[in-house]
Design a protein around this motif. Structure first.
Motif, PDB file in Angstrom:
ATOM      1  N   ASN A 131     -15.058  52.825  -3.681  1.00 46.47           N
ATOM      2  CA  ASN A 131     -16.195  52.159  -3.007  1.00 46.47           C
ATOM      3  C   ASN A 131     -17.036  53.409  -2.382  1.00 46.47           C
ATOM      4  O   ASN A 131     -17.953  52.983  -1.468  1.00 46.47           O
ATOM      5  N   ASN A 132     -16.955  54.491  -2.878  1.00 45.72           N
ATOM      6  CA  ASN A 132     -18.237  55.350  -2.536  1.00 45.72           C
ATOM      7  C   ASN A 132     -18.373  56.510  -3.664  1.00 45.72           C
ATOM      8  O   ASN A 132     -17.312  56.796  -4.330  1.00 45.72           O
ATOM      9  N   PRO A 133     -19.387  57.266  -3.627  1.00 39.65           N
ATOM     10  CA  PRO A 133     -19.611  58.326  -4.493  1.00 39.65           C
ATOM     11  C   PRO A 133     -18.756  59.322  -4.611  1.00 39.65           C
ATOM     12  O   PRO A 133     -18.343  59.935  -5.709  1.00 39.65           O
ATOM     13  N   HIS A 161     -15.474  59.254  -4.162  1.00 44.44           N
ATOM     14  CA  HIS A 161     -14.459  58.910  -4.876  1.00 44.44           C
ATOM     15  C   HIS A 161     -14.703  58.957  -6.373  1.00 44.44           C
ATOM     16  O   HIS A 161     -13.889  59.292  -7.294  1.00 44.44           O
ATOM     17  N   ARG A 163     -15.626  48.801  -9.334  1.00 49.53           N
ATOM     18  CA  ARG A 163     -15.653  48.632  -7.740  1.00 49.53           C
ATOM     19  C   ARG A 163     -14.952  47.390  -7.452  1.00 49.53           C
ATOM     20  O   ARG A 163     -14.657  47.025  -6.197  1.00 49.53           O
TER      21      ARG A 163
END
Length: 133
Positions: free
Chosen positions: A89-91, A93, A114
């Motif tokens: 859910n984020n860059p 990760h 996602r």
């Protein structure tokens, strides 16, 4: 399982493992996870299998932790794991997923998602095709 700041859920689905780490990762947490992981994957040995990592609340870890995770992926792929999936859910990760799987021998495919449902469908289909089930 809970260790320090880390809680890790490991469950075996139909031919693959779903790993859901929560919180900050530390070296002790990775070691504890590896012990649980080895017990859970025994039914998958001798088959083609996969790992789906769900990083909803994962807070990653330092370079030592990322190195341990990479080595665990390398070991897994040397023992039948052909598919690695990540729900992110984020860059950060996404970056961690790419770094820890780069050039891992035996890895047939790595994908980043996602959407949980899409990731599960991909993993189930990949494992089913690989094992002709």
């Amino acid at each position: 399982m809970h260790h320090g700041f880390t809680e890790i859920d490991v469950e075996v689905d139909d031919g693959f493992v779903i790993v859901t780490p929560e919180g900050a990762f530390n070296v002790e947490g990775v070691r504890e996870y590896e012990t649980q992981f080895l017990k859970k994957i025994k039914p998958l040995m001798g088959k083609t299998w996969g790992i789906l990592n769900v990083y909803d609340t994962y807070e990653t870890g330092g370079p030592d932790v990322q190195d341990m995770v990479r080595k665990q992926f390398m070991w897994s792929c040397a023992h039948g794991c052909a598919y690695l999936g990540f729900v992110v859910n984020n860059p950060l990760h996404e970056y961690a997923a790419r770094v820890t799987t780069k050039d891992v021998e035996g890895l047939k495919e790595m994908r980043i998602f996602r959407d949980h449902k899409e990731a599960l469908e991909w993993m189930r289909e990949s494992i089913s095709k690989a094992n002709n089930t």
